[in-house]
Design an enzyme around this catalytic site. Sequence first.
Site, PDB file in Angstrom:
ATOM      1  N   GLY A  12       0.821  -1.208   0.000  1.00 10.87           N
ATOM      2  CA  GLY A  12       0.000   0.000   0.000  1.00 10.87           C
ATOM      3  C   GLY A  12       0.854   1.258   0.000  1.00 10.87           C
ATOM      4  O   GLY A  12       2.085   1.208   0.009  1.00 10.87           O
ATOM      5  N   THR A 130      -6.864   5.946  13.018  1.00 14.07           N
ATOM      6  CA  THR A 130      -7.248   6.953  12.034  1.00 14.07           C
ATOM      7  C   THR A 130      -8.095   8.081  12.607  1.00 14.07           C
ATOM      8  O   THR A 130      -8.865   7.875  13.554  1.00 14.07           O
ATOM      9  CB  THR A 130      -8.044   6.262  10.906  1.00 14.07           C
ATOM     10  N   GLU A 132     -10.623   9.051  11.232  1.00 12.26           N
ATOM     11  CA  GLU A 132     -12.023   8.663  11.001  1.00 12.26           C
ATOM     12  C   GLU A 132     -12.702   8.258  12.312  1.00 12.26           C
ATOM     13  O   GLU A 132     -13.923   8.235  12.408  1.00 12.26           O
ATOM     14  CB  GLU A 132     -12.096   7.491  10.024  1.00 12.26           C
ATOM     15  N   TYR A 155     -15.959   1.263   8.167  1.00  9.92           N
ATOM     16  CA  TYR A 155     -14.499   1.384   8.303  1.00  9.92           C
ATOM     17  C   TYR A 155     -14.148   1.976   9.666  1.00  9.92           C
ATOM     18  O   TYR A 155     -13.317   1.434  10.404  1.00  9.92           O
ATOM     19  CB  TYR A 155     -13.951   2.266   7.177  1.00  9.92           C
ATOM     20  N   LYS A 159     -12.125   0.225  12.776  1.00 14.11           N
ATOM     21  CA  LYS A 159     -10.897   0.814  13.316  1.00 14.11           C
ATOM     22  C   LYS A 159     -11.039   1.130  14.811  1.00 14.11           C
ATOM     23  O   LYS A 159     -10.053   1.152  15.544  1.00 14.11           O
ATOM     24  CB  LYS A 159     -10.527   2.078  12.540  1.00 14.11           C
TER      25      LYS A 159
HETATM   26  P1  NAP Z   1      -3.704   1.387   1.187  1.00 18.37           P
HETATM   27  O1  NAP Z   1      -2.837   2.111   0.204  1.00 18.37           O
HETATM   28  O2  NAP Z   1      -5.119   1.131   0.858  1.00 18.37           O
HETATM   29  O3  NAP Z   1      -2.980  -0.005   1.520  1.00 18.37           O
HETATM   30  C1  NAP Z   1      -3.628  -1.001   2.232  1.00 18.37           C
HETATM   31  C2  NAP Z   1      -2.712  -2.212   2.299  1.00 18.37           C
HETATM   32  O4  NAP Z   1      -3.349  -3.242   3.060  1.00 18.37           O
HETATM   33  C3  NAP Z   1      -2.382  -2.833   0.937  1.00 18.37           C
HETATM   34  O5  NAP Z   1      -1.052  -3.288   0.959  1.00 18.37           O
HETATM   35  C4  NAP Z   1      -3.314  -4.028   0.887  1.00 18.37           C
HETATM   36  O6  NAP Z   1      -2.865  -5.082   0.079  1.00 18.37           O
HETATM   37  C5  NAP Z   1      -3.272  -4.455   2.331  1.00 18.37           C
HETATM   38  N1  NAP Z   1      -4.367  -5.336   2.734  1.00 18.37           N
HETATM   39  C6  NAP Z   1      -5.692  -5.069   2.713  1.00 18.37           C
HETATM   40  N2  NAP Z   1      -6.393  -6.109   3.204  1.00 18.37           N
HETATM   41  C7  NAP Z   1      -5.487  -7.063   3.531  1.00 18.37           C
HETATM   42  C8  NAP Z   1      -5.570  -8.365   4.071  1.00 18.37           C
HETATM   43  N3  NAP Z   1      -6.748  -8.916   4.362  1.00 18.37           N
HETATM   44  N4  NAP Z   1      -4.414  -9.066   4.267  1.00 18.37           N
HETATM   45  C9  NAP Z   1      -3.213  -8.517   3.963  1.00 18.37           C
HETATM   46  N5  NAP Z   1      -3.070  -7.291   3.442  1.00 18.37           N
HETATM   47  C10 NAP Z   1      -4.190  -6.573   3.224  1.00 18.37           C
HETATM   48  O7  NAP Z   1      -3.698   2.158   2.593  1.00 18.37           O
HETATM   49  P2  NAP Z   1      -2.683   3.265   3.151  1.00 18.37           P
HETATM   50  O8  NAP Z   1      -3.172   4.608   2.738  1.00 18.37           O
HETATM   51  O9  NAP Z   1      -1.300   2.861   2.858  1.00 18.37           O
HETATM   52  O10 NAP Z   1      -2.981   3.167   4.718  1.00 18.37           O
HETATM   53  C11 NAP Z   1      -2.261   2.264   5.544  1.00 18.37           C
HETATM   54  C12 NAP Z   1      -3.039   2.015   6.814  1.00 18.37           C
HETATM   55  O11 NAP Z   1      -3.236   3.247   7.510  1.00 18.37           O
HETATM   56  C13 NAP Z   1      -4.446   1.448   6.610  1.00 18.37           C
HETATM   57  O12 NAP Z   1      -4.709   0.598   7.701  1.00 18.37           O
HETATM   58  C14 NAP Z   1      -5.347   2.673   6.675  1.00 18.37           C
HETATM   59  O13 NAP Z   1      -6.641   2.306   7.085  1.00 18.37           O
HETATM   60  C15 NAP Z   1      -4.628   3.489   7.729  1.00 18.37           C
HETATM   61  N6  NAP Z   1      -4.774   4.937   7.635  1.00 18.37           N
HETATM   62  C16 NAP Z   1      -4.511   5.574   6.459  1.00 18.37           C
HETATM   63  C17 NAP Z   1      -4.619   6.963   6.396  1.00 18.37           C
HETATM   64  C18 NAP Z   1      -4.311   7.704   5.114  1.00 18.37           C
HETATM   65  O14 NAP Z   1      -4.716   8.868   5.022  1.00 18.37           O
HETATM   66  N7  NAP Z   1      -3.617   7.103   4.167  1.00 18.37           N
HETATM   67  C19 NAP Z   1      -4.975   7.686   7.545  1.00 18.37           C
HETATM   68  C20 NAP Z   1      -5.210   7.008   8.729  1.00 18.37           C
HETATM   69  C21 NAP Z   1      -5.099   5.626   8.768  1.00 18.37           C
HETATM   70  P3  NAP Z   1      -3.250  -5.196  -1.486  1.00 18.37           P
HETATM   71  O15 NAP Z   1      -2.209  -4.389  -2.216  1.00 18.37           O
HETATM   72  O16 NAP Z   1      -3.124  -6.653  -1.706  1.00 18.37           O
HETATM   73  O17 NAP Z   1      -4.622  -4.678  -1.668  1.00 18.37           O
HETATM   74  O1  G4F Z   2     -10.084  10.725   0.024  1.00 21.43           O
HETATM   75  P1  G4F Z   2     -11.196  10.124   0.782  1.00 21.43           P
HETATM   76  O2  G4F Z   2     -11.833   8.915   0.205  1.00 21.43           O
HETATM   77  O3  G4F Z   2     -10.613   9.853   2.236  1.00 21.43           O
HETATM   78  P2  G4F Z   2     -11.315   9.640   3.670  1.00 21.43           P
HETATM   79  O4  G4F Z   2     -12.698   9.177   3.527  1.00 21.43           O
HETATM   80  O5  G4F Z   2     -11.070  10.876   4.449  1.00 21.43           O
HETATM   81  O6  G4F Z   2     -10.447   8.423   4.248  1.00 21.43           O
HETATM   82  C1  G4F Z   2      -9.017   8.424   4.169  1.00 21.43           C
HETATM   83  O7  G4F Z   2      -8.504   9.082   5.303  1.00 21.43           O
HETATM   84  C2  G4F Z   2      -8.788   8.437   6.556  1.00 21.43           C
HETATM   85  C3  G4F Z   2      -8.148   9.300   7.644  1.00 21.43           C
HETATM   86  O8  G4F Z   2      -9.038  10.327   8.009  1.00 21.43           O
HETATM   87  C4  G4F Z   2      -8.191   7.051   6.535  1.00 21.43           C
HETATM   88  F1  G4F Z   2      -8.421   6.443   7.734  1.00 21.43           F
HETATM   89  C5  G4F Z   2      -8.812   6.247   5.408  1.00 21.43           C
HETATM   90  O9  G4F Z   2      -8.184   4.967   5.358  1.00 21.43           O
HETATM   91  C6  G4F Z   2      -8.558   6.975   4.094  1.00 21.43           C
HETATM   92  O10 G4F Z   2      -7.182   6.942   3.822  1.00 21.43           O
HETATM   93  O11 G4F Z   2     -12.337  11.202   1.014  1.00 21.43           O
HETATM   94  C7  G4F Z   2     -12.054  12.476   1.573  1.00 21.43           C
HETATM   95  C8  G4F Z   2     -13.302  13.333   1.514  1.00 21.43           C
HETATM   96  C9  G4F Z   2     -14.576  12.641   2.039  1.00 21.43           C
HETATM   97  O12 G4F Z   2     -15.287  13.549   2.817  1.00 21.43           O
HETATM   98  C10 G4F Z   2     -15.357  12.302   0.782  1.00 21.43           C
HETATM   99  O13 G4F Z   2     -16.763  12.266   0.958  1.00 21.43           O
HETATM  100  O14 G4F Z   2     -13.571  13.621   0.136  1.00 21.43           O
HETATM  101  C11 G4F Z   2     -14.965  13.462  -0.097  1.00 21.43           C
HETATM  102  N1  G4F Z   2     -15.157  13.208  -1.529  1.00 21.43           N
HETATM  103  C12 G4F Z   2     -15.839  14.032  -2.370  1.00 21.43           C
HETATM  104  N2  G4F Z   2     -15.874  13.491  -3.590  1.00 21.43           N
HETATM  105  C13 G4F Z   2     -14.734  12.148  -2.214  1.00 21.43           C
HETATM  106  C14 G4F Z   2     -15.193  12.322  -3.518  1.00 21.43           C
HETATM  107  N3  G4F Z   2     -14.025  11.061  -1.838  1.00 21.43           N
HETATM  108  C15 G4F Z   2     -13.736  10.139  -2.787  1.00 21.43           C
HETATM  109  N4  G4F Z   2     -12.984   9.067  -2.440  1.00 21.43           N
HETATM  110  N5  G4F Z   2     -14.182  10.262  -4.092  1.00 21.43           N
HETATM  111  C16 G4F Z   2     -14.912  11.341  -4.501  1.00 21.43           C
HETATM  112  O15 G4F Z   2     -15.303  11.435  -5.668  1.00 21.43           O
END
Ligand code: NAP
Ligand code: G4F
Length: 356
Positions: A12, A130, A132, A155, A159
């Site tokens: 990821g 997160t 969230e 989600y 979490k």
């Molecule tokens: P991401 O790009 O969606 O990556 C998710 C990773 O989890 C991918 O490697 C995916 O593998 C793997 N995965 C999903 N289900 C699995 C399973 N059942 N077994 C093994 N691997 C699995 O997410 P990210 O943005 O890097 O975020 C990393 C973590 O931080 C996540 O837990 C997310 O919820 C959390 N988080 C993210 C944000 C953010 O803004 N990015 C903020 C707060 C928390 P595949 O490649 O095989 O799909």
């Molecule tokens: O980019 P988003 O899908 O991220 P969201 O829902 O904030 O979640 C991400 O951040 C979380 C941390 O706060 C992580 F835990 C989670 O794993 C993920 O990485 O959406 C951001 C905002 C939302 O309010 C959504 O409703 O953008 C709004 N939005 C508006 N139009 C959209 C769209 N989101 C998506 N994905 N696609 C749209 O077309």
Amino acid sequence: MQKIALITGITGQDGSYLAEFLLGRGYEVHGLIRRHSISNTSRIDHILRSNYNKIKFFLHFADTTDSSNLMRLIAEIRPTEVYNLAAQSHVGVSFEVPEYTAEATGVSTIKLLEAIRVNGGNSRYYQASTSELFGGLPETAPQSESTPFYPKSPYGAAKLYSYWITVNYRESYNIFACNGILFNHESPRRGENFVTRKITLAIANIIAGKQEKLSLGNMNARRDWGFAGDYVEGMWRMLQQDKPDDYVLATNETHTVREFVEAAFKELGITVRWEGIGIDEKGYDAQTGKLLVDVNPEYYRPAEVEFLWGNPAKAEKALGWKRKVDFRGLVTMMMDADLKEIAGMSCKEYAQSREN
Ligand code: NAP
Ligand code: G4F
């Protein structure tokens, strides 16, 4: 002593940056990858291609919903640090696949914690919690470690379980387990259906003549967007402390989705003129009148987290962590990467060509 890290979710966005960061610090890095019908290692291929003799990088087929492979791998690898990043991480998609999200994003956490406990409980553990969890009520912003939780999606609810079971294993079994409560963090490696990447990718495609317009859902939502590369350092810092604890990582800035759209177009010298409200809102190129952005209610969620704005004061003080990339820097980085990939030019080059 050789430090050994195990990363779930290594394919990821965050997993790939964390692997680079830890390898750079001399760690032996192990990652779990799922079997796919087509390769899913594009974010770590550059590591796989790099000099194998000089780095210690190992991948294992596994799935975090399968406790048997977690038990075996913890026993075999004996990691010093475990970073649990694997999750079904898309909030919108979690409404479509709620049970699977509960398994992969929630229940899997106890499988991994149990594997650590049963194997002696000596691995330090990072849980990808997160913002969230907070639910984004405007009156709670800016949110910090003491803000009450109010998850608003399958989600978020999954979490929430993972957050508390991490605290519980710390308190019950003395495992060094930390929650990183991370606000949104993005990068050119962000998944293509998260809003920031969807925006920069669509704009690049529009410029290249491959897409007509950008369609979005709720553009009023506010997020605290940082750069993923900064945040993985914060994860690591949490596990280097004397005592385990939970920390918010954020930029302390908040912007609407609409502001992100405006800033991304601005990189190309395009000013967006907005007309209409709600589902009738449209964004036009102020210079040419071309329709660039509209609203498609298909992207609205059954419940929305409206307002995220994080207070990272605790992490800044205790961990010495601070984000390096600001909102503008993030937009520039993402817009430039997508435009170069799709249209073969930088934002500056395009903006200049528009002026001529
Ligand atoms: P991401 O790009 O969606 O990556 C998710 C990773 O989890 C991918 O490697 C995916 O593998 C793997 N995965 C999903 N289900 C699995 C399973 N059942 N077994 C093994 N691997 C699995 O997410 P990210 O943005 O890097 O975020 C990393 C973590 O931080 C996540 O837990 C997310 O919820 C959390 N988080 C993210 C944000 C953010 O803004 N990015 C903020 C707060 C928390 P595949 O490649 O095989 O799909
Ligand atoms: O980019 P988003 O899908 O991220 P969201 O829902 O904030 O979640 C991400 O951040 C979380 C941390 O706060 C992580 F835990 C989670 O794993 C993920 O990485 O959406 C951001 C905002 C939302 O309010 C959504 O409703 O953008 C709004 N939005 C508006 N139009 C959209 C769209 N989101 C998506 N994905 N696609 C749209 O077309």
